[in-house]
Enzyme design. Sequence first.
Site, PDB file in Angstrom:
ATOM      1  N   ASP A  38       0.870  -1.160   0.000  1.00 49.13           N
ATOM      2  CA  ASP A  38       0.000   0.000   0.000  1.00 49.13           C
ATOM      3  C   ASP A  38       0.915   1.220   0.000  1.00 49.13           C
ATOM      4  OD1 ASP A  38      -2.239   1.658   0.259  1.00 49.13           O
ATOM      5  OD2 ASP A  38      -2.037   1.667   2.455  1.00 49.13           O
ATOM      6  N   ASP A  61      -0.061   4.963   0.892  1.00 47.78           N
ATOM      7  CA  ASP A  61      -0.253   5.927   1.974  1.00 47.78           C
ATOM      8  C   ASP A  61      -0.191   5.245   3.328  1.00 47.78           C
ATOM      9  OD1 ASP A  61      -0.628   7.710  -0.036  1.00 47.78           O
ATOM     10  OD2 ASP A  61      -2.827   7.648   0.073  1.00 47.78           O
TER      11      ASP A  61
END
Lengths: 973, 973
Positions: free
Chosen positions: B761, B763
């Site tokens: 991922d 963020d």
Amino acid sequence: MDTKNLNLDFIYTDWSLIETRFDPEKIHHCETVFTIGNGYLGTRGTFEESYPRATNATILQGVYDDVPIVYTELANCPDWLPLIVIVDGDKFRLDRGEIISYERKLDLRRGVLSRFIRWCSPNGKTVDLQFERFASLADPNVLCLRCQIKPVDFNGLIEVQASINGYPENQGFNHWEVIDQGKYDQNAWLHLRTRGSRINLGMATGLTVIDAEASLQVTNPPGYPTLIAAFQGTSGQAVTVEKMVTIFTSRDVENPIQAAQDKLATLPTYPILLKEQQQAWEEIWDKSDVAVEGDVRAALAIRYNLFQLLISAPANDDKVSIPAKTLSGFGYRGHVFWDTEIFILPFFIYTQPALARNMLTYRYHTLGGARRKAIHYGYKGAMYSWESADTGDEVTPRWLPPNDPYGDDIRIWCRDREIHISADIAYAVWSYWLVTGDDDWMRDCGAEIILDTAVFWGSRVEYNTKYERYEICGVIGADEYHELANNNAFNNRMVQWHLEKAINTQDWLREKYPDKAKELEQKLQLTLSRRLRWQDIIANLWIPYDANTGLIEQSDGFFKLEDINLDDYEPRTKSIQSVLGIEEANKRQVLKQPDVLMLLYLMRESEEFPYSLEVLEKNWDYYAPRTDITYGSSLGPAIHGILASDLGKSEEAYGYFMQAAMVDIEDVRGNAHEGIHGASAGGVWQAVVFGFGGIKLTEDSGPVATPHLPKGWKRLQFKVYWQGDWHEFDLKGESMEAQNTSVTNNPDSSGQTPIKGVIFDLDGVLTDTAEYHYRAWQRLADEEGLVFNREANEELRGVSRRDSLLKIIGTKKYSEEKFQEMMDRKNRYYVESIENISPTDLLPGAMDLLKELRSSGIKVALGSASKNARPVVEKLGIGEYIEVIADGFSVQEPKPAPDLFLFAAQELGLEPGECIVVEDAGAGVEAALAAGMRAVGLGPVERVGEATVVLLSLEGVNWQDLQASLNSLVLHH
Amino acid sequence: MDTKNLNLDFIYTDWSLIETRFDPEKIHHCETVFTIGNGYLGTRGTFEESYPRATNATILQGVYDDVPIVYTELANCPDWLPLIVIVDGDKFRLDRGEIISYERKLDLRRGVLSRFIRWCSPNGKTVDLQFERFASLADPNVLCLRCQIKPVDFNGLIEVQASINGYPENQGFNHWEVIDQGKYDQNAWLHLRTRGSRINLGMATGLTVIDAEASLQVTNPPGYPTLIAAFQGTSGQAVTVEKMVTIFTSRDVENPIQAAQDKLATLPTYPILLKEQQQAWEEIWDKSDVAVEGDVRAALAIRYNLFQLLISAPANDDKVSIPAKTLSGFGYRGHVFWDTEIFILPFFIYTQPALARNMLTYRYHTLGGARRKAIHYGYKGAMYSWESADTGDEVTPRWLPPNDPYGDDIRIWCRDREIHISADIAYAVWSYWLVTGDDDWMRDCGAEIILDTAVFWGSRVEYNTKYERYEICGVIGADEYHELANNNAFNNRMVQWHLEKAINTQDWLREKYPDKAKELEQKLQLTLSRRLRWQDIIANLWIPYDANTGLIEQSDGFFKLEDINLDDYEPRTKSIQSVLGIEEANKRQVLKQPDVLMLLYLMRESEEFPYSLEVLEKNWDYYAPRTDITYGSSLGPAIHGILASDLGKSEEAYGYFMQAAMVDIEDVRGNAHEGIHGASAGGVWQAVVFGFGGIKLTEDSGPVATPHLPKGWKRLQFKVYWQGDWHEFDLKGESMEAQNTSVTNNPDSSGQTPIKGVIFDLDGVLTDTAEYHYRAWQRLADEEGLVFNREANEELRGVSRRDSLLKIIGTKKYSEEKFQEMMDRKNRYYVESIENISPTDLLPGAMDLLKELRSSGIKVALGSASKNARPVVEKLGIGEYIEVIADGFSVQEPKPAPDLFLFAAQELGLEPGECIVVEDAGAGVEAALAAGMRAVGLGPVERVGEATVVLLSLEGVNWQDLQASLNSLVLHH
């Protein structure tokens, strides 16, 4: 490059070559053509502002440096020309803006190159630029460049950048390391050194702006010293910029950098330097000029060729010689070939013997190299190198490397096989001696050359037991199309001739200089067995001459080679070797240049074997049509011209001659960009003097002319030197008769003893110092309250100082001390006044007569009672015309006693009866007659009426007339 | 030149070479040592102010120009260094005045050369000068030079002259014509062109003075543009002068003169350029560095050698390669040899494959030259040139001309006989393909090289009817002391190997790219009979190997040559060939460099015939003592080092290795002044990685280490590339065991599916953009009067933009239009804020893990719901570590749906079970597990407790540990 049909924009005048249009296609050709120089260096005719792909070159005699393949070459030296004019922001260059008018002129008489351009800048500003440059012949370390700048239609800033370019190159190779540079006052200097040979070079430069207020700045980017002047230009007002450059190397002086700066500091102004230049060239041309009337193209071309030789000839250096391409280009890398001895040297031997001696002495100094070469090849003695540079070691390249990665290297065999060079040098030594009678040099240098090369021949010949003869195999003769010849006739006969002269030389030495003979016999091991072997070789060396046919076979088997008809290959623009290839040309009866004919030419002067007119004719008919004279060697045409002339083929002869004469100016062979064809230039002189002039040496009276002038030539004038005398020839064309106007030493028609010497009084005859004397006496008389005036002064002509003073004081009595003081005082006044004497103080006609006398071989002495005669002579600039000075220190008894004139005659080595005296005083005339000499009196009959001939002055007097009149009548001008 | 015992004033640190004293005796050696560059050009370490006899050089890739004998060479380009400081009238130069302190430093990590001098002028003024220069790796047409000037004890005028020297030279030869030059604003420009190859070159330069009021002037002497700054110096106050230079050629752009001016005009400041330089080098070193602990001398030397290779490697040009002496000197004229393919290329293949491809493509582009060479020698196909330049035509000189006029030319036979080069190139092509798996290039370029050179071999072999075998006679093998060998084992086996690979290549092409196969079969006439003949040759080519003794005879009759004991010739300072002469060395069993051993080395990697450890041992014992390893070829020591290491002769191996590693820095062979020993430098890398590291390729898992670290080496780290993956090795010395920290693709001990991919991922995982999102949402919420705070934000982790906004508005209703506007607005705020994202925004530990993963061959994807993922990844500078980006555009269904991660796995070409996901959000962890992937959760257990492994952050996490923990327990940091 096919340049046969160059549309040349040249104008020829008697003394100037003028280019009227700039053609970028011809820049490299014209750079060669407009080469200037002074015997110390040559500078190609590149532009001050340069041009894309320009090949700038300034080449100094003797500045050799290492380079691969050809071992060493003359290093291109820093370019002294850069002078960039920036006109209101636009840099002047010929490839920008518009050339409105253009003229470039090489003035051969003064050695000055000038150029005028009216140029319109890209910004539309029109300017007139007048460049002028010369390499000083009077002071060979000085180079002068001037540019006059005149805005035509604008006012604006003019900037001038004058640089020395310290990054010169030989076709890309820069031989120099920048060592140091600097500035002082408003000048800049530069110190470079060659990479390999470590020759130091110093240059200095200064810039002067005349007729404008200019700012001057010196900048010094590494290796590129630049002087920048800027001033406000005004429409219609000319401003002159003078750039002076001095140049020295460690070959000349110990500290060339200091020398360059010192020389620059003491340089006179540009006009004075130009005047000295003019005078120096006047002296050179006085001896070396060849004047033709009726054919201005030929007249210019001849002078052009002689000029190019003269600017390459070392006046102050006997360790260098003239390279094949002179100092004008990169062709042949500054190497010296037989071109010099066989083609170039005759011009110098006969017109500048001191220069010829320097160049032959170069061969003496390079004997070491010739000996090393002999050892390398397993021979004895001295084997001269086919290509020679500073040491005399062989520098002919072995290979011509291909540019194409898969092309073959071409083996160049000249170093191994073109051995005739050793005989060629001996031939030149012999000629020099024959013409000059310079026994000292022959003893000190020439003999050793001739003898040690003879030793080489003794070891080089092979004995053929089958034919019981000597042979010389594996050579290249004069004709280089045949790379492996046996018994080349030219080669073998030259060797035989050489050995004959070696024996003559040894005999002469033994007789005249037995010590030197012994020394050389020891040094060169000239044993009896060697001498006997020489004689054996002379007797038994094979010369392929067929007495039945008169034909000489160029070398073994030549007549069996495939024959050729050169016409079959016309039209062509390259050599037959290029057309056929090396191998195919080798197999054919085609010559690059005269070979048998060259031999006949060299034996023509002395008419030795195998020369005879018949043999020449037979061999001419055979070989001339088989010689690739147009594109073979440039050494050919001049020789063919002479021989054709001998054979009465006048038109053909002229064609060959002009082919040689125009080879550079009109780029006849398309390779003038590589530099001047020095051998061809030398051949041009030989063609004129030996060919058209038909000059041959006779044993008794030296050179005699049998002219065959080309059609249209009205008059041909030249001088030749022989055994101490100058022979001036003035040949007329129409009548086809020799008109030697000054054959000397022949009793004249009157039966009188021929005149061999002229003794001049000084004061009142050559100069007007009589006036200075009068003023000095007048001043003394005034100071002492003695009665004296011009009338009284008339009594003092030719009278000694003491006797003059005695006449002035009359009956007065003075102590000896006081008397002496008065004499000293008068002398001081006089000496002070004569400080300013210059050549302009010569009386009218004096210089002309002196020159004429010298060129006629008449000896000249001064016979003056003055104790100041020597300094006056020097100041008058006539020192070189006067062999003997008899002055106030020479004898006790003054005129009218004959002592002074008798002394002069004795010093001249002449009988009194062989001398005449030129006098302006009665006492002098009296003295002359008392000495048994004829007298020429200058002045009123009441003063010099006793003289054999009375003239008012020397103005307009020529020697021929005077001579005639001395034998008959009194002339009054 | 005996320089073995140079007393070097060098200090070695891990990344810097520091010279502490200036020694004029070593200038040429140190010029080579301090060479800088950027793959576009190299600049020797001459001084800005120059020094007498300095050999300045800036050499550009591919700028060849014609030159005699060696046909073409890399032209030295205008020197951009000149910067002269004039201190109160005294020009700063090291040979005047007094050097009070001196330090020169080459910073390998940044490619920056600096120098500090405290100098007292002849006039007694003391000044500190700090020079710094670099050739920009980030922008290869940019060259930067800075000088800080600080008067120590005086106030006075300081003048700085900064020039471009338009008169560069290759050992005296200047390849350039000055075409034009000019100034604009305060800058100057210069336009040159090579004489023969007509390459145009444009340069521009500007000068900036910082911290002083300076006058600035541009002067333009021909070919030497110079900027002059002058200012008043004040005691104790430093002033900085920055000289920027831009350089282009017509090889790069159409109008290099304009390009240079344009580039100069848009140049950022010096500090920014320096920063870019640093970054560019960081990226390079990230792949290519080899780190050694425990031996700083070796550590520096290795990096130094790699640095010199890296600065010569063409990044943007596939028509050039690395010359034998790189771009650092004039040795071998910029020609390319087998040095590149066999010695240098492995380093690039394994660490900079794109550069390796460029250099191999050079061989593809030069096939034309190789074909012309074959035709020239009467063969078929492509016969590579022993020395190659721009066209590939043979440029090995035929002759080594003597300097001595009577010395003999030496025939150089390499062009004709050293034919193994064609097999060497095929070997490199094959290696490149094997390591990189670059099928496209193999199809487009490599195959044609291998096949057409095979055609050449087919025509080159001879059939010996007596022995019924193929032979290859008249060659030079790797050992150049034997100039005419028959059946050289190295040569014959390489040919056999080459033909084997040619058949493999053809088979591969036919199967995989039948069209290309047909095209080449037609183009190269790969007929069936040719192929059969290749097979016949493979089967019957004579390799002189004796299975009984294990000994390989170097070539026919080698064992019968006179034997030698090299110890008998010690001590010596030159090669045995120089001691004995070419002929005598030819007659003896003495090798210039490994030959049979070279063959064994090349077959070592693949363990093909005749390689085996036993055979190596036997032949080592025979040949190593007979190899002139100290003064023979510089190609030898590194190879001997590797083989000695294999044979357990650790100390001996280290000795050979250091001999190679120090060849330039310490001038071991006395010829470093000619340029860097490129092949030796490449050998150094091979010795470390293949020798000490013992890296071998295994078919399944690629490179595997079997280290034998030299005594004292505590640690050895490097990376190698294999088939798309990076393998990072971290080998420990003490235990003498391999410590490959990242061997991948092996099922781990837990029996779990091996992890082949990691999906991150974005963020909250790799960067803190979660914060930027929060701020953007907060701003929007405030503007709209919505309730929102950090706590609420926690709910948005891993949630799409639309869903996030839905959560924020809660129950409020908006038109779709308004809703869309709000999303756009929030996004605008976010995009504005992320404009400033930079690598510093990476979360701790992220970069280390990414690098480790890459070098472990683990594939990496991004799985982020963000539509801004791509620009963020670029700004973070991690683009190169991420193969696949799955973002807000990739799938319809957002997390917690598994779609995004399934998409990512598919793009990576992996099964879901082979991937793990790193997530910071509950929805993300849910999505991962739903996709059948293991999950690493970052953050509190309450948020990511579902994850397979939970960590607080990536800080300090390494792949080994993580891998282990994924198979067992949950770690809490």
